[in-house]
Design an enzyme around this catalytic site. Structure first.
Site, PDB file in Angstrom:
ATOM      1  N   ASP A  91       0.849  -1.181   0.000  1.00 36.36           N
ATOM      2  CA  ASP A  91       0.000   0.000   0.000  1.00 36.36           C
ATOM      3  C   ASP A  91       0.892   1.242   0.000  1.00 36.36           C
ATOM      4  O   ASP A  91       2.111   1.162   0.151  1.00 36.36           O
ATOM      5  CB  ASP A  91      -0.938  -0.015   1.216  1.00 36.36           C
ATOM      6  CG  ASP A  91      -2.247   0.725   0.946  1.00 36.36           C
ATOM      7  OD1 ASP A  91      -2.262   1.612   0.071  1.00 36.36           O
ATOM      8  OD2 ASP A  91      -3.248   0.420   1.617  1.00 36.36           O
ATOM      9  N   GLU A 104     -10.107   7.023   4.052  1.00 32.00           N
ATOM     10  CA  GLU A 104      -9.195   6.430   5.044  1.00 32.00           C
ATOM     11  C   GLU A 104      -8.467   7.505   5.858  1.00 32.00           C
ATOM     12  O   GLU A 104      -8.220   8.602   5.384  1.00 32.00           O
ATOM     13  CB  GLU A 104      -8.178   5.545   4.339  1.00 32.00           C
ATOM     14  CG  GLU A 104      -7.345   6.282   3.306  1.00 32.00           C
ATOM     15  CD  GLU A 104      -6.309   5.400   2.660  1.00 32.00           C
ATOM     16  OE1 GLU A 104      -5.724   4.549   3.354  1.00 32.00           O
ATOM     17  OE2 GLU A 104      -6.078   5.558   1.451  1.00 32.00           O
TER      18      GLU A 104
END
Length: 615
Positions: free
Chosen positions: A308, A503
């Site tokens: 990520d 997020e």
């Protein structure tokens, strides 16, 4: 006695084996990897044998387009992939500009010694959501409420068509998380809290993106590479904390969080992204046992494993130590996303020192090359015959409208106030969120966090209501409760809910409605008129004390650009079929509230998992 080799012999060795004695083949123009009749596996192995260590390390680097010092660096450093993070778009955000940009990057890569094309990745998580004018579908929580794998697969096909039209061939989706605590700000990215539901719908979306049977279908020009994320248990962190720690037994891990990955691998998913989060204190990007042992070994995943965004930076130690941990744990491609020069130098140093083995580098690069061959990028690095009209097309908007109406969950309908009549009914629409496309779409829309307002093209809830009725002049919109007394009406539709987030910024310790939204509902109820509440949200909200102030309640989740689907339900063109993909908690004190827990203690739930009324 020491064996001193002559200098001329050392020079010959250096020339023949430029990668520190690791044999590299000679003329790549004659390489078997250029033969499209061979299997992707054979071609990847052959191409790997021509590569220097510098070329291999470059392939492991993924860089955000906004951090490229120059497009020429793609060739100079042999970069393997470029991405657009949330909101990372060309100056003119049009399909044509996206295609021009991606093709330009690809041409840089093709000009290298080996001509290895780049992968271009993007977070197309509910439509091609970075591109202005693309259709924005309901976020996954809404698709979970449909419970319809066939619909979800069709959505995957539509999204793939829009992504391909901009020259891109990799999406960082689907998110197959199984959220267990609605305080988590990424709850809406999950299809639901039941791992079986997530497994079914996640596999369906993968089939839509990649076609069937994968991986053979990936070579088609109308398919894109899917990514199952975030491996694993990102939805199981304590307190619903983003990037937090999931404290789990192995049984819980396998039963709940690993289950969707089993089906994703069976569906042929081409890539898997590793989670920022930890399990029992071990960061997933450092968890070799789960990445290599379970994902690669037990599940038999043979695709590309990607990190990520800058996830290696959250590990302890120097840059070299962080990268060694991630690569040795089994991650093939590193989403840097910025300092690619430092990355290449650091990994080269690790290989020279033997901290990362050449074998491990070869394994990683083989997976990257294999993915590119499977995608047909060597035969079709730049697609010439794209159809820009696919982006935001009417068939795709019709599909999104279908998804919206099937995602709506009717939670209350006292006295049969719904459906409303289209003729002769004076309707007062209350609240500024009724006419806010950005609120409907939520996060990951044009920008990373999303934002309020007319962020792209689409139909708001208010516009949809006015389109649906026979006389739009009978529909009045007011933004504040103080304006209620000025309007005569037969029914009030109150639109409330969350403003956009994604997020890191979406975690909440209080899921109650805002004071302003609560006042809208209370003041509307004091008029004595029927009150229909439309709740726009990425998760269940705490509404227990307000429920008596409503005659009808619709949970519409984050529906995206096609507000007409909500009007279809309000006016009875479609009888609601949506079912709750989460237990709806009665209060914050009962969280986390799982399906199993609510079964033992039904009093903790305002509405049970799977609840949903119809007409």
């Amino acid at each position: 006695m020491k064996n001193h080799k002559p200098v001329w012999l050392l020079m010959i060795v250096f020339l023949l084996f430029p990668t520190w004695g690791c044999g590299v083949k000679g003329d790549p123009s004659r390489g078997r990897f250029r033969d499209s009749s061979l299997s992707p596996e054979e071609r990847a192995r052959d191409l790997l044998s021509y590569m220097t260590i510098e070329e291999k390390i470059g392939q492991m680097a993924m860089v955000d387009r906004g951090y490229l010092k120059s497009p020429h660096d793609i060739a100079e450093y042999g970069l393997g992939a470029i991405l657009s993070g949330g909101g990372s778009a060309p100056r003119r955000n049009t399909p044509e500009s996206w295609k021009e940009m991606v093709d330009g990057f690809q041409r840089e890569a093709l000009g290298t010694r080996l001509g290895i094309p780049i992968l271009y990745g993007i977070d197309a998580v509910h439509g091609h959501n970075n591109v202005h004018g693309a259709v924005i579908f309901p976020h996954n929580i809404g698709l979970g409420a449909t419970g319809d794998p066939e619909l979800v697969e069709r959505i995957g096909r539509a999204v793939a068509e829009e992504v391909v039209a901009t020259g891109i061939h990799w999406t960082f989706a689907p998110c197959v998380t199984v959220p267990q605590d609605e305080r988590w700000g990424r709850t809406y990215e999950g299809f639901g809290e039941d791992p079986e539901l997530v497994a079914r719908l996640g596999a369906a979306l993968i089939r839509g993106f990649q076609g069937v049977p994968a991986p053979e279908s990936l070579a088609r020009p109308d398919t894109i590479l899917a990514t199952a994320k975030h491996f694993v248990a990102d939805g199981g962190t304590t307190g619903g904390k983003d990037r937090g720690d999931a404290r789990l037994t192995e049984e819980e891990l396998r039963k709940v969080h690993l289950r969707p990955y089993v089906e994703a691998v069976k569906a042929g998913v081409g890539s898997v992204m590793v989670s920022f989060s930890s399990i029992n204190g071990v960061k997933m990007h450092a968890n070799r046992d789960l990445i290599q042992g379970v994902l690669r070994g037990e599940l038999g995943f043979d695709g590309l494993i990607v990190s990520d965004w800058a996830a290696h930076t959250e590990l302890p130690g120097s840059l070299e130590e962080k990268l060694a941990t991630v690569i040795n744990a089994g991650v093939d491609m590193i989403m840097i996303p910025d300092d690619y020069r430092g990355f290449v130098a650091a990994v080269k140093s690790l290989v020279e020192e033997g901290v990362v083995s050449r074998k491990r580098i070869d394994e990683a690069v083989y997976r990257i090359l294999l993915t590119k061959f499977r995608l047909g990028l060597f035969e079709r690095p730049i697609q010439e015959d794209v159809d820009f009209s696919m982006v935001g097309s009417e068939p795709h908007r019709a599909l999104a409208r279908e998804a919206v109406r099937k995602s709506v969950v009717l939670l209350k309908n006292d006295g049969g106030v719904l459906p409303l009549k289209k003729e002769g009914t004076r309707i007062l629409v209350l609240g500024d969120k009724a006419d806010d496309l950005g609120v409907q779409c939520g996060g990951w829309t044009i920008t990373w966090q999303g934002k309020r307002g007319r962020v792209t093209e689409g139909t708001t809830i208010l516009e949809a209501i006015r389109k649906a009725v026979s006389d739009p002049s009978l529909v009045t919109h007011v933004r504040r409760a103080s304006q209620l007394a000025q309007v005569k009406a037969d029914v009030i539709i109150v639109v409330v809910g969350e403003t956009p987030y994604a997020e890191m910024y979406g975690d909440r310790q209080d899921l109650s409605l805002t004071r302003e939204d609560a006042e809208l509902i209370i003041h509307a109820s004091q008029t004595g008129l029927p009150v229909v509440v439309v709740l726009v949200s990425g998760r269940p909200r705490i509404i227990t004390d307000l429920l008596d102030s409503m005659d009808a309640l619709l949970a519409v989740w984050l529906p995206g650009t096609e507000g007409d689907g909500i009007a279809d339900v309000l006016f009875g063109d479609y009888a609601p079929t949506g079912k709750l993909p989460f237990v709806w908690p009665r209060s914050m004190e009962v969280l986390p509230l799982t399906i199993e827990e609510s079964g033992h203690h039904p009093e903790k739930a305002l509405f049970p998992y799977g609840y949903g009324l119809s007409y």
